[in-house]
Structure formats: structure tokens, C-alpha cells
Scaffold this motif. Structure first.
Motif, PDB file in Angstrom:
ATOM      1  N   UNK A   1      47.725 -14.577 -11.970  1.00 35.14           N
ATOM      2  CA  UNK A   1      46.390 -15.037 -11.571  1.00 35.14           C
ATOM      3  C   UNK A   1      46.038 -14.624 -10.147  1.00 35.14           C
ATOM      4  N   UNK A   2      47.027 -14.633  -9.249  1.00 35.95           N
ATOM      5  CA  UNK A   2      46.708 -14.258  -7.866  1.00 35.95           C
ATOM      6  C   UNK A   2      47.364 -12.946  -7.423  1.00 35.95           C
ATOM      7  N   UNK A   3      48.206 -12.362  -8.261  1.00 38.24           N
ATOM      8  CA  UNK A   3      48.848 -11.100  -7.892  1.00 38.24           C
ATOM      9  C   UNK A   3      48.194  -9.911  -8.586  1.00 38.24           C
ATOM     10  N   UNK A   4      47.843 -10.077  -9.862  1.00 34.25           N
ATOM     11  CA  UNK A   4      47.411  -8.927 -10.656  1.00 34.25           C
ATOM     12  C   UNK A   4      46.371  -9.318 -11.693  1.00 34.25           C
ATOM     13  N   UNK A   5      45.394 -10.086 -11.301  1.00 33.77           N
ATOM     14  CA  UNK A   5      44.447 -10.667 -12.253  1.00 33.77           C
ATOM     15  C   UNK A   5      43.695  -9.621 -13.063  1.00 33.77           C
ATOM     16  N   UNK A   6      43.323  -8.502 -12.445  1.00 30.87           N
ATOM     17  CA  UNK A   6      42.527  -7.474 -13.130  1.00 30.87           C
ATOM     18  C   UNK A   6      43.268  -6.836 -14.305  1.00 30.87           C
ATOM     19  N   UNK A   7      44.594  -6.746 -14.204  1.00 28.64           N
ATOM     20  CA  UNK A   7      45.366  -6.093 -15.249  1.00 28.64           C
ATOM     21  C   UNK A   7      45.490  -6.957 -16.499  1.00 28.64           C
ATOM     22  N   UNK A   8      45.250  -8.248 -16.384  1.00 31.84           N
ATOM     23  CA  UNK A   8      45.394  -9.146 -17.530  1.00 31.84           C
ATOM     24  C   UNK A   8      44.465  -8.786 -18.688  1.00 31.84           C
ATOM     25  N   UNK A   9      43.327  -8.151 -18.362  1.00 26.62           N
ATOM     26  CA  UNK A   9      42.383  -7.808 -19.428  1.00 26.62           C
ATOM     27  C   UNK A   9      42.925  -6.705 -20.340  1.00 26.62           C
ATOM     28  N   UNK A  10      43.975  -6.009 -19.904  1.00 24.38           N
ATOM     29  CA  UNK A  10      44.609  -4.994 -20.734  1.00 24.38           C
ATOM     30  C   UNK A  10      45.381  -5.639 -21.883  1.00 24.38           C
ATOM     31  N   UNK A  11      45.867  -6.870 -21.673  1.00 22.32           N
ATOM     32  CA  UNK A  11      46.672  -7.567 -22.675  1.00 22.32           C
ATOM     33  C   UNK A  11      45.757  -8.404 -23.569  1.00 22.32           C
ATOM     34  N   UNK A  12      45.599  -7.971 -24.817  1.00 18.99           N
ATOM     35  CA  UNK A  12      44.729  -8.665 -25.769  1.00 18.99           C
ATOM     36  C   UNK A  12      45.461  -9.781 -26.514  1.00 18.99           C
ATOM     37  N   UNK A  13      46.769  -9.769 -26.473  1.00 19.20           N
ATOM     38  CA  UNK A  13      47.557 -10.742 -27.228  1.00 19.20           C
ATOM     39  C   UNK A  13      47.533 -12.114 -26.550  1.00 19.20           C
ATOM     40  N   UNK A  14      47.927 -13.137 -27.313  1.00 18.97           N
ATOM     41  CA  UNK A  14      47.931 -14.503 -26.801  1.00 18.97           C
ATOM     42  C   UNK A  14      49.078 -14.716 -25.815  1.00 18.97           C
ATOM     43  N   UNK A  15      48.890 -15.685 -24.949  1.00 16.06           N
ATOM     44  CA  UNK A  15      49.945 -16.028 -23.998  1.00 16.06           C
ATOM     45  C   UNK A  15      51.089 -16.754 -24.691  1.00 16.06           C
TER      46      UNK A  15
END
Length: 391
Positions: free
Chosen positions: A38-52
Motif C-alpha cells: 500500500x505504501x511501497x508499491x501501490x501502482x503495481x497492485x493493479x497488475x494483479x487481478x487475482x484475489x488477495x
């Protein structure tokens, strides 16, 4: 206690890849995973479509301050080893590492890419066209300049408790420190091969290992590269190839989507093909397949190498023109493994396989594993480092 620091969205794939369950059940150590995305690499999270992934030992932090407070409290009670995946590619990433430096915590780091990677491949020729293209690309130039600033900041860091894991013959470490200690380690996929390896009869399956791109956004798009590939044309060519192979080899097609797209429906696949979304699909199906097809240097190719399977690589004109790094990577891989490589824009005729065990054995010990650890599992290597009191 062993704590994983992770910069991206935590999914089931990460849990499986890192063998968290095995580390917990085979040792007496407590294990936690800290999601700092959330605070280190938030922009890259949109690449992951799978559930947490949801688990009791996963801790998600919304700020650097809350994470530091939590870890400060743990350090008062426990002896901790950090497995650190937080790089120096963002300002908050630097702050995380600065905190770890000041706390003088034992750290394990792993930079090996999991197989052949063009980024670590040394080339003697200077590609002037590529240099000019990067200079004229403002976004890429900005990212490059930021990386140089981060590199200068790194020179001020002097970690004293670094354990560097490496796979193959190269001790890959972008940020070497004077006191670093190096330990051979199986790549994640080769480790799975060792754990789940069993003698299985070959089936009539041809397995296609898909990449996230072009159906989903590429990591290269986030680093300023123009990685445009026409999605419809790409999958039309791919479906044609797979249909051709199915008919030629009297086989059925099984597609394994990229881990970033597990559980996500890709409408471009032919309805004739079976899709395997299981987390363990590569280790489960490649071992008994007739042939493996890939369009990128996916780490899952390791299973084809480990199981001595025929490998076919593919690209198309768009990829070669607009995603040249990826094209160059699979072209080089085809030379290393002596695997055929074909253009999806062309007509498919005869495909000649010249691969042999010598190519695969060389690749295995160059990129995947080491003879020094042939009888050791990864969790044992990590637990032995955690136990060490040599610092």
C-alpha cells in the motif's frame, strides 16, 4: 520468528511459491508475511487481478509508521530474521531499508530471476537505436534518473547482517555489501519440482504457459516502455498455433494462465482448450505433458527443463517491434536451450526439435540450482540461516 517483507499484493501464488506452509510445518519457527504494497508499491497492485490471500499470519500495513511501530514491538520480544523483498526503487522502499539498517536485523535477500533473464545477460554490443529510444522516452528517462538517485542513496547503507541467496552459477546481487554472505538456493519452481517430483506417465497434453501480457498490462508499461501488442491478432495467432499442434501431435491443449490472472476468464482463448487455474498447475501438468509451449521467458519453463520436455517458443511481429526486450529474451532462450522459435504471423509447417539433455542440464545448473544443495530443500536452507549465530 521469520518475517517476509513483500512489496506487492499478496496472493495464493506467493504463499505457494515461498512454501510458507512447509516452512511452518517442518520447523518450529513462527512465520509472518508483511504486505507493504500500500505504501511501497501501490501502482503495481493493479497488475494483479487475482484475489488477495487471507491467512492469520498475513499482516497488511497502510503506512510506514504503523509497520515500524508493529515491528518495534516484536523486536522487544523475539529474535527475528527478515526475508526482504523490498528494493530501493521507491522513496518508501529506501525508508523501509533504512529502518532495517538502523535496527541491525538479520536479513535474507534473493535476487535471482528464476531462470534466464535478459536483464542479467551481458552483451558486448552497444545498441544505439535502443539508447536513443530510451533517451527520447521521457517517462523512461525519468524512471532511469530516479533509479540513479536511489543508487546514490544506497551507497550510504552498510548492512552487516545480509545473507544473499542465489540460484545457478551467478551470485546475483544488485546491491552488494562488504559483509554479505552467499548461499546457493533452488529457484522456486525447481524447488517445487523436487518436492512434487514423481514418475508419471506421459499424457496426450500439450501445455501452453501464458504470460500476463498482452491480455493484461505489462510490468514494462509501468517502467515507461511502449509494449503495445494487438490482443486480438495475438490470440488469433496463438489459437491457430495450438490448434495446429493439437492436430499434428494428436493431443489436447491445456492452458496455464499467468499467476497474476489466476481465476480470471480470458475470452480470447479458443473454447476447445482446457484452462488450468490451479496454483500448482505447472508442477502438476508439465511433468506428464507431451510438449510445452511458451511466449515469454516464464519461470515455469523450469518444469519443462527439469522434466526434459520438448519446448516450443513463440512471438509475433507486434512483439518484435514494440516489445523488443521480450522478443530478444525468448530469442536468446531458444539459442540456449536449442528450442525452436516461431512467428505467430507465419504459416505453420514442420517444427524440428533439436533439444537434448546436455542443453537442459547446462541450463539447470546455470540458472536453477546447484549440485551443492541437491539433497537440501529450500525451507531447510532458510531455517539453517535463521539458526546461525555467526553475526
Amino acid at each position: 520468528m521469520i518475517i517476509y517483507l513483500y512489496p506487492n499484493k499478496l496472493t495464493n501464488f506467493f504463499y505457494f511459491r515461498e512454501e510458507i506452509n512447509l516452512l511452518q510445518t517442518k520447523t518450529n519457527f513462527e512465520v509472518e508475511i508483511h504486505d507493504l504494497s500500500f505504501f511501497v508499491n501501490k501502482n503495481l497492485n493493479k497488475v494483479f487481478k487475482t484475489k488477495e490471500k487471507k491467512a492469520k499470519n498475513i499482516k497488511k500495513f497502510k503506512s510506514l509508521t504503523s509497520w515500524k511501530a508493529y515491528l518495534d514491538n516484536l523486536l522487544k520480544k523475539k529474535r527475528i530474521t527478515i526475508i526482504n523483498y523490498i528494493n530501493f526503487d521507491s522513496f518508501n522502499g529506501i525508508l523501509v531499508n533504512y529502518y532495517l539498517l538502523k535496527k541491525n536485523i538479520k536479513m535474507i535477500k534473493y535476487f535471482s530471476p528464476g531462470g534466464f533473464d535478459i536483464y542479467y545477460h551481458k552483451e558486448n554490443k552497444l545498441n544505439l537505436e535502443k539508447v536513443l529510444k530510451n533517451i527520447l522516452n521521457f517517462n523512461k528517462l525519468l524512471i532511469y534518473l530516479k533509479s540513479k538517485i536511489y543508487e546514490q542513496a544506497l551507497k550510504k547503507f552498510h548492512f552487516k547482517k545480509n545473507y544473499i541467496l542465489y540460484s545457478g552459477k551467478e551470485k546475483i546481487n544488485p546491491f552488494p555489501q562488504q559483509n554479505d554472505k552467499y548461499y546457493p538456493f533452488h529457484t522456486y519452481d525447481y524447488s517445487k519440482f523436487l518436492i512434487y517430483n514423481s514418475k508419471k506417465k506421459n499424457s496426450n497434453l500439450i501445455v501452453f504457459i501464458d504470460s500476463a501480457f498482452p491480455y493484461s498490462i505489462s510490468d514494462f508499461n509501468l517502467t515507461g516502455d511502449n509494449a503495445y501488442v494487438d490482443v486480438k491478432k495475438w490470440y488469433n495467432g496463438l489459437n491457430n498455433l495450438l490448434n495446429f499442434l493439437a492436430k499434428k501431435y494428436s493431443s489436447k491443449i491445456l492452458i496455464i494462465p499467468h499467476h497474476k490472472l489466476k481465476g480470471i476468464r480470458n475470452p480470447h482463448y479458443s473454447k476447445k482448450f482446457k484452462i488450468a487455474h490451479e496454483i500448482d498447475a505447472p508442477v502438476k501438468y508439465i511433468s506428464k505433458s507431451k510438449m510445452v509451449v511458451a511466449c515469454s521467458c516464464s519461470t515455469a519453463i523450469s518444469y519443462a527443463v527439469a522434466n526434459n520436455k520438448k519446448l516450443l517458443l513463440a512471438y509475433n511481429n507486434d512483439l518484435k517491434k514494440n516489445y523488443y526486450t521480450s522478443y530478444r529474451e525468448i530469442l536468446q532462450l531458444s539459442k540456449i536451450l536449442n528450442s525452436p522459435i516461431i512467428n505467430l504471423n507465419n504459416k505453420f509447417t514442420n517444427i524440428t526439435f533439436r533439444q537434448n539433455k546436455k542443453n537442459y542440464e547446462k541450463y539447470k545448473y546455470n540458472y536453477l540450482t546447484s549440485k551443492k544443495i541437491s539433497k537440501l530443500m529450500n525451507y531447510k536452507i532458510i531455517s539453517s540461516i535463521h539458526d546461525k549465530k555467526d553475526f
